[in-house]
Write a protein that holds these residues in place. Structure first.
Motif, PDB file in Angstrom:
ATOM      1  N   ARG A  30       1.052  -1.086   0.037  1.00  0.00           N
ATOM      2  CA  ARG A  30       0.071  -0.064   0.073  1.00  0.00           C
ATOM      3  C   ARG A  30       1.011   1.132   0.011  1.00  0.00           C
ATOM      4  NH1 ARG A  30      -0.051   2.054   5.277  1.00  0.00           N
ATOM      5  NH2 ARG A  30       0.382   0.490   6.898  1.00  0.00           N
ATOM      6  N   PRO A  31       0.507   2.348  -0.572  1.00  0.00           N
ATOM      7  CA  PRO A  31       0.869   3.638  -0.324  1.00  0.00           C
ATOM      8  C   PRO A  31       1.415   4.012   1.087  1.00  0.00           C
ATOM      9  CG  PRO A  31      -1.177   4.225  -0.907  1.00  0.00           C
ATOM     10  CD  PRO A  31      -1.061   2.874  -0.837  1.00  0.00           C
ATOM     11  N   ARG A  32       2.162   4.897   1.341  1.00  0.00           N
ATOM     12  CA  ARG A  32       2.489   5.367   2.684  1.00  0.00           C
ATOM     13  C   ARG A  32       1.272   6.417   3.055  1.00  0.00           C
ATOM     14  NH1 ARG A  32       5.256   9.321   5.452  1.00  0.00           N
ATOM     15  NH2 ARG A  32       6.018  10.437   3.659  1.00  0.00           N
ATOM     16  N   LEU A  33       0.754   5.906   4.124  1.00  0.00           N
ATOM     17  CA  LEU A  33      -0.548   6.624   4.703  1.00  0.00           C
ATOM     18  C   LEU A  33      -0.371   7.530   6.012  1.00  0.00           C
ATOM     19  CD1 LEU A  33      -3.345   3.920   3.988  1.00  0.00           C
ATOM     20  CD2 LEU A  33      -2.873   5.938   2.305  1.00  0.00           C
ATOM     21  N   PHE A 159     -11.545   6.382  -0.329  1.00  0.00           N
ATOM     22  CA  PHE A 159     -11.286   7.593   0.399  1.00  0.00           C
ATOM     23  C   PHE A 159     -10.180   7.946   1.424  1.00  0.00           C
ATOM     24  CE2 PHE A 159     -16.401   7.681   0.913  1.00  0.00           C
ATOM     25  CZ  PHE A 159     -16.577   8.241  -0.262  1.00  0.00           C
ATOM     26  N   ALA A 160      -9.889   6.550   1.898  1.00  0.00           N
ATOM     27  CA  ALA A 160      -8.780   6.594   2.661  1.00  0.00           C
ATOM     28  C   ALA A 160      -7.377   6.974   1.929  1.00  0.00           C
ATOM     29  CB  ALA A 160      -8.481   5.397   3.449  1.00  0.00           C
ATOM     30  N   VAL A 161      -7.165   6.357   0.818  1.00  0.00           N
ATOM     31  CA  VAL A 161      -6.245   6.298   0.265  1.00  0.00           C
ATOM     32  C   VAL A 161      -5.817   7.468  -0.731  1.00  0.00           C
ATOM     33  CG1 VAL A 161      -4.885   5.223  -2.098  1.00  0.00           C
ATOM     34  CG2 VAL A 161      -5.822   3.949  -0.151  1.00  0.00           C
ATOM     35  N   ALA A 162      -6.916   8.013  -1.638  1.00  0.00           N
ATOM     36  CA  ALA A 162      -6.983   9.265  -2.112  1.00  0.00           C
ATOM     37  C   ALA A 162      -6.900  10.279  -1.311  1.00  0.00           C
ATOM     38  CB  ALA A 162      -8.572   9.474  -2.859  1.00  0.00           C
ATOM     39  N   TRP A 163      -7.306  10.656  -0.235  1.00  0.00           N
ATOM     40  CA  TRP A 163      -7.266  11.810   0.713  1.00  0.00           C
ATOM     41  C   TRP A 163      -6.092  11.691   1.771  1.00  0.00           C
ATOM     42  CZ3 TRP A 163      -9.371  15.867  -1.331  1.00  0.00           C
ATOM     43  CH2 TRP A 163     -10.546  15.641  -2.234  1.00  0.00           C
ATOM     44  N   ALA A 168       2.930   8.158  -2.616  1.00  0.00           N
ATOM     45  CA  ALA A 168       2.056   7.050  -3.624  1.00  0.00           C
ATOM     46  C   ALA A 168       3.194   6.261  -4.001  1.00  0.00           C
ATOM     47  CB  ALA A 168       1.533   7.908  -4.930  1.00  0.00           C
ATOM     48  N   ARG A 169       3.752   5.458  -3.026  1.00  0.00           N
ATOM     49  CA  ARG A 169       4.791   4.476  -3.473  1.00  0.00           C
ATOM     50  C   ARG A 169       4.113   3.023  -3.224  1.00  0.00           C
ATOM     51  NH1 ARG A 169       7.750   4.354   2.621  1.00  0.00           N
ATOM     52  NH2 ARG A 169       6.242   3.442   3.666  1.00  0.00           N
ATOM     53  N   PHE A 247       4.418  10.480 -12.719  1.00  0.00           N
ATOM     54  CA  PHE A 247       2.893  10.809 -12.837  1.00  0.00           C
ATOM     55  C   PHE A 247       2.225  10.637 -11.589  1.00  0.00           C
ATOM     56  CE2 PHE A 247      -1.402   8.915 -13.432  1.00  0.00           C
ATOM     57  CZ  PHE A 247      -1.790   9.677 -14.546  1.00  0.00           C
ATOM     58  N   ALA A 248       1.304  11.686 -11.168  1.00  0.00           N
ATOM     59  CA  ALA A 248       0.657  11.925  -9.903  1.00  0.00           C
ATOM     60  C   ALA A 248      -0.661  11.182 -10.089  1.00  0.00           C
ATOM     61  CB  ALA A 248       0.478  13.329  -9.685  1.00  0.00           C
ATOM     62  N   VAL A 249      -0.568   9.998  -9.358  1.00  0.00           N
ATOM     63  CA  VAL A 249      -2.075   9.103  -9.220  1.00  0.00           C
ATOM     64  C   VAL A 249      -3.185   9.697  -8.504  1.00  0.00           C
ATOM     65  CG1 VAL A 249      -0.460   7.163 -10.161  1.00  0.00           C
ATOM     66  CG2 VAL A 249      -1.060   7.840  -7.681  1.00  0.00           C
ATOM     67  N   ILE A 250      -2.645  10.484  -7.537  1.00  0.00           N
ATOM     68  CA  ILE A 250      -3.541  10.707  -6.269  1.00  0.00           C
ATOM     69  C   ILE A 250      -4.857  11.592  -6.779  1.00  0.00           C
ATOM     70  CG2 ILE A 250      -4.007  11.583  -4.150  1.00  0.00           C
ATOM     71  CD1 ILE A 250      -2.765   8.873  -4.318  1.00  0.00           C
ATOM     72  N   PRO A 251      -4.387  12.623  -7.385  1.00  0.00           N
ATOM     73  CA  PRO A 251      -5.813  13.347  -8.033  1.00  0.00           C
ATOM     74  C   PRO A 251      -6.570  12.953  -8.767  1.00  0.00           C
ATOM     75  CG  PRO A 251      -3.274  14.663  -8.345  1.00  0.00           C
ATOM     76  CD  PRO A 251      -3.332  13.165  -7.910  1.00  0.00           C
ATOM     77  N   TRP A 252      -6.193  11.620  -9.658  1.00  0.00           N
ATOM     78  CA  TRP A 252      -7.132  11.181 -10.615  1.00  0.00           C
ATOM     79  C   TRP A 252      -8.052  10.115  -9.314  1.00  0.00           C
ATOM     80  CZ3 TRP A 252      -7.331  12.045 -15.427  1.00  0.00           C
ATOM     81  CH2 TRP A 252      -6.321  12.668 -16.093  1.00  0.00           C
ATOM     82  N   LEU A 253      -7.375   9.625  -8.451  1.00  0.00           N
ATOM     83  CA  LEU A 253      -8.280   8.799  -7.464  1.00  0.00           C
ATOM     84  C   LEU A 253      -9.328   9.652  -6.577  1.00  0.00           C
ATOM     85  CD1 LEU A 253      -7.872   5.771  -7.060  1.00  0.00           C
ATOM     86  CD2 LEU A 253      -6.647   6.331  -5.007  1.00  0.00           C
ATOM     87  N   LYS A 254      -8.788  10.959  -6.693  1.00  0.00           N
ATOM     88  CA  LYS A 254      -9.830  12.002  -5.769  1.00  0.00           C
ATOM     89  C   LYS A 254     -10.823  12.432  -6.615  1.00  0.00           C
ATOM     90  CE  LYS A 254      -6.270  14.319  -2.943  1.00  0.00           C
ATOM     91  NZ  LYS A 254      -5.694  15.704  -2.509  1.00  0.00           N
TER      92      LYS A 254
END
Length: 359
Positions: A30-33, A159-163, A168-169, A247-254
């Motif tokens: 999982r990514p670092r949360l 929700f947890a991962v996107a925000w 994002a490793r 590539f920034a993945v988080i904005p797409w998940l948001k």
């Protein structure tokens, strides 16, 4: 604003479920949360408070006649919904004390596993006390519980991962387990949703004349761009990350989670409206949808379905927009905002097409 409290309730227990699940996953998968313990605590408190909102409406309604104290005791100890709330309150209180007293609860799997079981029991209690549980008995309660549980797992992890992702490793490893989990959840949501409709909306097209049917239709239409977003974020994104290491993945998940929030909003709106068991009978005691009547002022049930040229044209535009969503994701200069805008435009055009097809 009962629908707002209901919508926030969905978010609270979904986020709670998602937070527990992602912390049970090994660090390398999982990514670092960075999910603050306070966020989990507030989601528990939110579940406790917001779950009481429907009961409060009943208490206020009867309180003026029999007294608010008697109304409170009657609702809590005599009504099925009240007894269910007492169980939810007790389970939430147990969770709350756990996370207040144990500071590393999110990192302690001996705490996370029983906490996850408690959240599952909370969702099962909601299913038991639901409208579907009332009209469908045990089978209805199971269907509702499965529907709510799958939503909580799928949306909660998103929700947890996107925000709350700090870095994002390990994204490939995260997708390796979350993609099949999300597909399974979505399939079960669709199946349980269809089973739910067999109880609550047997006259699907006719139900569009009611506020309940309009909210359900919008919920269904929103699900389509969410599926497209899920396809992009679960499959196409792998190639983009190979071509662009930064590539920034988080904005797409948001962007995907924002669409899900609107689905939850319309689900909450449905909970405030009379279900369309028999549309003609429902219309005798409830007003039709103001939006539908504005478009079809002379409409009456049963509604007539027919494809018109304007409706077909809008349907074609809607399909092109879905293709445009995928293209916008693949395009190097595309942005998550554009994907989100196209998703909402699809909903509007598809809605227009369907409204032009009935009279």
């Amino acid at each position: 604003m009962g629908f707002l409290s209901e919508g926030l309730l969905y978010i609270c227990y979904a986020f709670l479920m998602g937070s527990l699940i992602v912390h049970l996953v090994p660090d390398h998968a999982r990514p670092r949360l960075h999910i603050p313990r306070q966020a989990v605590i507030w989601s528990i408190v939110g579940t406790m408070v917001l779950a009481f909102a429907p009961l409060l409406q009943i208490i206020i309604r009867f309180g003026s006649g029999i007294g608010y104290g008697k109304a409170l005791s009657t609702v809590l100890f005599s009504f099925k919904e009240g007894k269910a709330y007492l169980l939810v309150f007790g389970l939430c209180l147990l969770l709350l004390l756990t996370f207040l007293l144990i500071k590393d609860a999110l990192q302690n799997k001996k705490i996370l596993y029983p906490s996850l079981l408690i959240v599952l029991c909370i969702i099962a209690t909601f299913g038991y006390a639901s409208h579907l549980g009332a009209i469908g008995g045990f089978k209805g309660a199971v269907i509702q519980t499965v529907h709510m549980l799958c939503m909580a797992v799928w949306a909660g992890v998103l929700f947890a991962v996107a925000w709350f992702t700090a870095e994002a490793r390990n994204w490939d490893r995260f997708l390796k387990w979350f993609t099949p989990v999300s597909i399974g959840c979505v399939v079960l949501i669709l199946i349980s949703g269809l089973l739910t409709m067999s109880y609550t909306v047997p006259e699907y097209v006719n139900s569009w004349i009611l506020p309940y049917g309009q909210a359900l239709l919008m919920k269904h239409l929103l699900f389509v761009p969410i599926i497209i977003c899920g396809f992009c974020n679960g499959f196409l994104i792998r190639n983009k990350m190979k071509l662009n290491q930064g590539f920034a993945v988080i904005p797409w998940l948001k962007a995907e989670t924002i669409l899900i929030l609107f689905v939850l909003l319309f689900t909450a709106l449905m909970s405030q409206e009379a279900p369309a068991h028999t549309v003609a009978e429902t219309l005798q005691y409830n007003d039709p949808s103001a939006v539908f009547m504005m478009l079809h002022p002379e409409a009456s049930v049963p509604l007539n379905w027919g494809i018109t040229i304007p409706a077909a044209a809008l349907a074609g535009v809607a399909l092109l927009i879905l293709v445009g969503m995928i293209i916008s994701f693949v395009n190097k200069k595309a942005s998550p905002v554009m994907l989100l805008i196209l998703g909402f435009v699809f909903v509007l055009t598809a809605y227009g097409s369907l409204m032009l097809s009935v009279q």
